[in-house]
Design an enzyme around this catalytic site. Sequence first.
Site, mmCIF file in Angstrom:
data_model
loop_
_atom_site.group_PDB
_atom_site.id
_atom_site.type_symbol
_atom_site.label_atom_id
_atom_site.label_comp_id
_atom_site.label_asym_id
_atom_site.label_seq_id
_atom_site.Cartn_x
_atom_site.Cartn_y
_atom_site.Cartn_z
ATOM 1 N N ASN A 22 -4.235 -10.100 7.346
ATOM 2 C CA ASN A 22 -3.669 -8.668 8.017
ATOM 3 C C ASN A 22 -4.978 -8.203 8.626
ATOM 4 O OD1 ASN A 22 -1.217 -9.278 6.939
ATOM 5 N ND2 ASN A 22 -1.209 -7.504 5.533
ATOM 6 N N TYR B 90 -8.254 -7.761 7.784
ATOM 7 C CA TYR B 90 -9.144 -7.245 6.946
ATOM 8 C C TYR B 90 -10.330 -8.005 6.854
ATOM 9 C CZ TYR B 90 -5.256 -3.725 6.547
ATOM 10 O OH TYR B 90 -4.372 -2.876 7.067
ATOM 11 N N HIS C 254 -7.155 -10.401 -0.646
ATOM 12 C CA HIS C 254 -6.656 -9.987 0.596
ATOM 13 C C HIS C 254 -7.474 -10.754 1.553
ATOM 14 C CE1 HIS C 254 -4.372 -8.241 3.407
ATOM 15 N NE2 HIS C 254 -4.115 -7.174 2.761
ATOM 16 N N ASN D 291 -4.088 -5.953 13.498
ATOM 17 C CA ASN D 291 -5.646 -5.325 13.633
ATOM 18 C C ASN D 291 -6.579 -6.621 14.228
ATOM 19 O OD1 ASN D 291 -5.478 -2.760 12.360
ATOM 20 N ND2 ASN D 291 -5.350 -3.568 10.424
ATOM 21 N N THR E 251 0.745 -1.192 -0.077
ATOM 22 C CA THR E 251 -0.013 0.148 -0.062
ATOM 23 C C THR E 251 0.683 1.237 -0.003
ATOM 24 O OG1 THR E 251 -1.982 -1.130 1.161
ATOM 25 C CG2 THR E 251 -1.641 1.265 1.410
HETATM 26 C C1 FNR Z 1 2.567 -3.805 3.506
HETATM 27 N N1 FNR Z 1 1.985 -5.133 3.484
HETATM 28 C C2 FNR Z 1 0.734 -5.223 2.776
HETATM 29 N N2 FNR Z 1 0.295 -6.581 2.395
HETATM 30 C C3 FNR Z 1 -0.801 -6.801 1.984
HETATM 31 O O1 FNR Z 1 -1.259 -7.932 1.955
HETATM 32 N N3 FNR Z 1 -1.484 -5.712 1.049
HETATM 33 C C4 FNR Z 1 -0.943 -4.521 1.107
HETATM 34 O O2 FNR Z 1 -1.331 -3.466 0.596
HETATM 35 C C5 FNR Z 1 0.298 -4.025 2.122
HETATM 36 N N4 FNR Z 1 0.858 -2.793 2.165
HETATM 37 C C6 FNR Z 1 2.014 -2.703 2.935
HETATM 38 C C7 FNR Z 1 2.473 -1.434 2.763
HETATM 39 C C8 FNR Z 1 3.740 -1.562 3.444
HETATM 40 C C9 FNR Z 1 4.310 0.156 3.505
HETATM 41 C C10 FNR Z 1 4.530 -2.338 4.155
HETATM 42 C C11 FNR Z 1 5.665 -2.386 4.837
HETATM 43 C C12 FNR Z 1 3.790 -3.761 4.103
HETATM 44 C C13 FNR Z 1 2.789 -6.468 3.916
HETATM 45 C C14 FNR Z 1 3.750 -6.758 2.871
HETATM 46 O O3 FNR Z 1 3.014 -7.406 1.703
HETATM 47 C C15 FNR Z 1 4.586 -8.062 3.244
HETATM 48 O O4 FNR Z 1 3.976 -9.091 3.850
HETATM 49 C C16 FNR Z 1 5.624 -7.464 4.390
HETATM 50 O O5 FNR Z 1 6.036 -6.175 3.949
HETATM 51 C C17 FNR Z 1 6.595 -8.480 4.615
HETATM 52 O O6 FNR Z 1 7.747 -8.677 3.496
HETATM 53 P P1 FNR Z 1 9.033 -7.844 3.646
HETATM 54 O O7 FNR Z 1 8.838 -6.209 3.564
HETATM 55 O O8 FNR Z 1 9.773 -8.301 4.786
HETATM 56 O O9 FNR Z 1 9.599 -8.340 2.351
HETATM 57 C C1 8K6 Z 2 -2.128 -2.744 4.252
HETATM 58 C C2 8K6 Z 2 -2.248 -1.229 4.752
HETATM 59 C C3 8K6 Z 2 -1.298 -0.838 5.695
HETATM 60 C C4 8K6 Z 2 -0.444 0.293 5.543
HETATM 61 C C5 8K6 Z 2 0.812 0.399 5.826
HETATM 62 C C6 8K6 Z 2 1.395 -0.467 6.640
HETATM 63 C C7 8K6 Z 2 2.714 -0.399 7.026
HETATM 64 C C8 8K6 Z 2 3.190 -0.693 7.913
HETATM 65 C C9 8K6 Z 2 4.609 -0.975 8.236
HETATM 66 C C10 8K6 Z 2 4.829 -1.908 9.400
HETATM 67 C C11 8K6 Z 2 3.939 -2.255 10.295
HETATM 68 C C12 8K6 Z 2 3.834 -3.225 10.924
HETATM 69 C C13 8K6 Z 2 2.924 -3.899 11.721
HETATM 70 C C14 8K6 Z 2 2.944 -5.264 11.769
HETATM 71 C C15 8K6 Z 2 2.925 -5.984 12.996
HETATM 72 C C16 8K6 Z 2 4.352 -6.607 13.274
HETATM 73 C C17 8K6 Z 2 4.188 -7.722 14.253
HETATM 74 C C18 8K6 Z 2 5.589 -7.880 14.587
#
Ligand code: FNR
Ligand code: 8K6
Length: 347
Positions: free
Chosen positions: A177, A179, A174, A234, A27
Site C-alpha cells: 500500500n 508505505y 506491512h 500512495n 487501521t
Molecule cells: C484497510 N486496509 C489496510 N491494509 C493494511 O495492510 N493495513 C492497514 O492498517 C489497513 N487499514 C485499513 C483500514 C480501512 C478502514 C480499510 C477499509 C482498509 C486494507 C485492508 O486490509 C484490505 O486489504 C481491504 O480492505 C480489502 O479487503 P475487503 O475490505 O474488500 O475485504
Molecule cells: C492503512 C491506513 C489507511 C487508512 C484507512 C484507509 C481507508 C480507506 C478506505 C478506502 C480507500 C481506498 C483507496 C484505495 C484505492 C482503491 C483503488 C481502486
Amino acid sequence: MTSTLFEQFKLNDTLTLNNRILMAPLTRCMADDNLVPTEAMAAYYARRADSGLIISEATIIRPDAQGYPNTPGLFTQAQIDGWKNVTRAVHNAGGKIFAQLWHVGRVAHPYFFGEGDVLAPSAIGVEGTVPRMRDLSYQTPKAATTAEIKQLVADYAQAAKNAIEAGFDGVELHGANGYLIDQFLHYSSNQRTDEYGETPENMSRFALEVVAAVSDAIGAQKVGLRLSPGAYFNMEPDHRDKAVFDYLLAKLNARELAFVHVGIFDDNMQFEHLGGRVSDYMRARYNGTLVGVGGFTPQTASQALDNKRFDLVAIGRPFIANPDYVNKVKNQQPLTQYNEEMLAQLV
Ligand code: FNR
Ligand code: 8K6
C-alpha cells in the site's frame, strides 16, 4: 458451498488455524494519545476471535513511522502492555493474532512525532494531505542514508521482539500500500543509485533485510509479509516494477515464512504489466502459503480457495460491519453491509 472456508489450516509447526478466514489488518485510529491500545480495542478484537487468524491494524515501529492520528505503536513499554490486554483477550476467546508492523515512510508527518526527518528511499514526495487532517500537506521526504536504513532494519526487528513480548503469535510486515517497504520496491518512489536502488536485486534489498532481521529475531515461521506488486495507493505505477517483484518473490520462495499476503482493495483489478490480477501474478511465483484479499464475499472466497487461487482469505470491511462475521457465514445468516460511517466507532 462455503465449506472450504471452515477447514483447518496448519500455518506452521505450532499454529493450526481453526478456519481459513483471516481478519485483514484494518487501521482504526483509536489508540490513546500515547499510541497505547485501549480496553475498547481489546474487546473489539476479542469479538472477532473466531476468525482463523486476526492481523492487527497497522502498528508503528517507532515515532517517525506515523502518518495517521492515533495509530497504535509497539515501541514503548506502555504500548507493549496495552497490546498484552489485546492478545490476552483474543487468546481467552480462542483466537490467534499477528501484529502488523508498519512504517509509512514518505507519508509520515512531523505533526505526529515532532521534530525530525520524514525518511524514504528517495526525496520524492506524494501529493495531498493527511487523511482526516486536511491542513497537513505531505512533505518532501529525505532520502535515508545507509546508516539510517540499517537502523530502520534493526527497529523492525526490535518491534517484532516487542510484539512477541506483548503476546502476539507472530507478525506481518506491512510491505504493501505505498508505505516504506513498498516505497523501495517501485521505481516511482525509489530512484537511489546505491545498493538499495536501480536494479531489482538492489530494490528488493531493504525488504529482504527486514525479513531476515525479523526472522532472526522471532523465527521465520512467525513472520508474514504483505506486498502490493500493483501500485494503486500512495504510488505511481511503472511497468519496470514487475521485474522487482519477480526477483523478490523468487527470493522469498527460497526461504521459510508463515505466509505472503496480497495487498489490494479489490482483487478484480487488472494490472497490465503483471498480466492480470495481483493474486494470480503472486500465486504463479510464490509456492508458500498465499493469503488473498480484496472485495470477497463468502461465496467468491470459498470458490477462490476451492480453485486454489490462494490458501487463506483475508476479510476486511465486512469484518468492520460484522464482528460475528464467521458465525453469520457459518450459519448462512445475512451480513450487514459496510459503510464508511462505521469507522467512527469500534463495534
Ligand atoms: C484497510 N486496509 C489496510 N491494509 C493494511 O495492510 N493495513 C492497514 O492498517 C489497513 N487499514 C485499513 C483500514 C480501512 C478502514 C480499510 C477499509 C482498509 C486494507 C485492508 O486490509 C484490505 O486489504 C481491504 O480492505 C480489502 O479487503 P475487503 O475490505 O474488500 O475485504
Ligand atoms: C492503512 C491506513 C489507511 C487508512 C484507512 C484507509 C481507508 C480507506 C478506505 C478506502 C480507500 C481506498 C483507496 C484505495 C484505492 C482503491 C483503488 C481502486
